[in-house]
Design a protein around this motif. Sequence first.
Motif, PDB file in Angstrom:
ATOM      1  N   ALA A   1       7.992  14.227  -8.833  1.00  0.00           N
ATOM      2  CA  ALA A   1       8.740  13.496  -7.535  1.00  0.00           C
ATOM      3  C   ALA A   1       8.911  12.298  -7.445  1.00  0.00           C
ATOM      4  O   ALA A   1       7.673  11.528  -8.413  1.00  0.00           O
ATOM      5  CB  ALA A   1       8.013  14.219  -6.006  1.00  0.00           C
TER       6      ALA A   1
ATOM      7  N   PRO B   1       7.311   8.153  -7.444  1.00  0.00           N
ATOM      8  CA  PRO B   1       5.769   8.231  -6.927  1.00  0.00           C
ATOM      9  C   PRO B   1       5.563   7.357  -5.705  1.00  0.00           C
ATOM     10  O   PRO B   1       4.793   7.941  -5.135  1.00  0.00           O
ATOM     11  CB  PRO B   1       5.846   6.795  -7.942  1.00  0.00           C
TER      12      PRO B   1
ATOM     13  N   TRP C   1       4.230  13.075 -10.222  1.00  0.00           N
ATOM     14  CA  TRP C   1       4.866  12.276 -10.089  1.00  0.00           C
ATOM     15  C   TRP C   1       6.345  11.914 -11.212  1.00  0.00           C
ATOM     16  O   TRP C   1       5.535  11.536 -12.673  1.00  0.00           O
ATOM     17  CB  TRP C   1       3.710  10.648  -9.932  1.00  0.00           C
TER      18      TRP C   1
ATOM     19  N   ALA D   1       6.916   8.533  -2.610  1.00  0.00           N
ATOM     20  CA  ALA D   1       7.560   9.683  -1.580  1.00  0.00           C
ATOM     21  C   ALA D   1       6.619  10.749  -1.864  1.00  0.00           C
ATOM     22  O   ALA D   1       6.232  11.830  -1.978  1.00  0.00           O
ATOM     23  CB  ALA D   1       8.799  10.003  -1.774  1.00  0.00           C
ATOM     24  N   PRO D   2       5.640  10.282  -1.134  1.00  0.00           N
ATOM     25  CA  PRO D   2       4.616  11.848  -1.245  1.00  0.00           C
ATOM     26  C   PRO D   2       5.528  13.409  -0.626  1.00  0.00           C
ATOM     27  O   PRO D   2       4.889  14.239  -0.527  1.00  0.00           O
ATOM     28  CB  PRO D   2       3.799  11.665  -0.279  1.00  0.00           C
ATOM     29  N   ASP D   3       6.112  12.825   0.952  1.00  0.00           N
ATOM     30  CA  ASP D   3       6.560  14.063   1.643  1.00  0.00           C
ATOM     31  C   ASP D   3       7.752  15.060   0.486  1.00  0.00           C
ATOM     32  O   ASP D   3       8.323  15.903   0.956  1.00  0.00           O
ATOM     33  CB  ASP D   3       7.576  13.837   2.781  1.00  0.00           C
TER      34      ASP D   3
ATOM     35  N   ALA E   1       7.006  15.179  -2.846  1.00  0.00           N
ATOM     36  CA  ALA E   1       6.023  16.254  -3.572  1.00  0.00           C
ATOM     37  C   ALA E   1       5.574  17.604  -2.429  1.00  0.00           C
ATOM     38  O   ALA E   1       5.787  18.829  -3.279  1.00  0.00           O
ATOM     39  CB  ALA E   1       4.879  15.513  -3.924  1.00  0.00           C
ATOM     40  N   ALA E   2       4.909  16.696  -1.527  1.00  0.00           N
ATOM     41  CA  ALA E   2       4.897  17.777  -0.744  1.00  0.00           C
ATOM     42  C   ALA E   2       6.081  19.700  -0.584  1.00  0.00           C
ATOM     43  O   ALA E   2       6.298  20.286  -0.847  1.00  0.00           O
ATOM     44  CB  ALA E   2       4.720  17.561   0.193  1.00  0.00           C
TER      45      ALA E   2
END
Length: 79
Positions: free
Chosen positions: A22, A24, A4, A26-28, A30-31
């Motif tokens: 990525a 923090p 993150w 925004a998990p998409d 990171a993916a």
Amino acid sequence: VLAWDAAPVREFVAHGETGLLAPPAAPDAAARLALDALADPGATRRLGEAAAAVVRGRYTRDVTLPRLAATLARLAGAA
């Protein structure tokens, strides 16, 4: 490294140079970064090699112990 993007992490990881950061919340994102890294092993290898060089240059025993000794000597002299 995929992490993150936060102040303490940025001290160790430079996005696109020694790892991937990525946002923090925004998990998409990171993916997407993870999938991009898996799709380009050569680029990922270069990031890893650059990160290893930073670690060797900043954090190995040969680098850190002289700094620690100098700090302790300075503190002992100030006492």
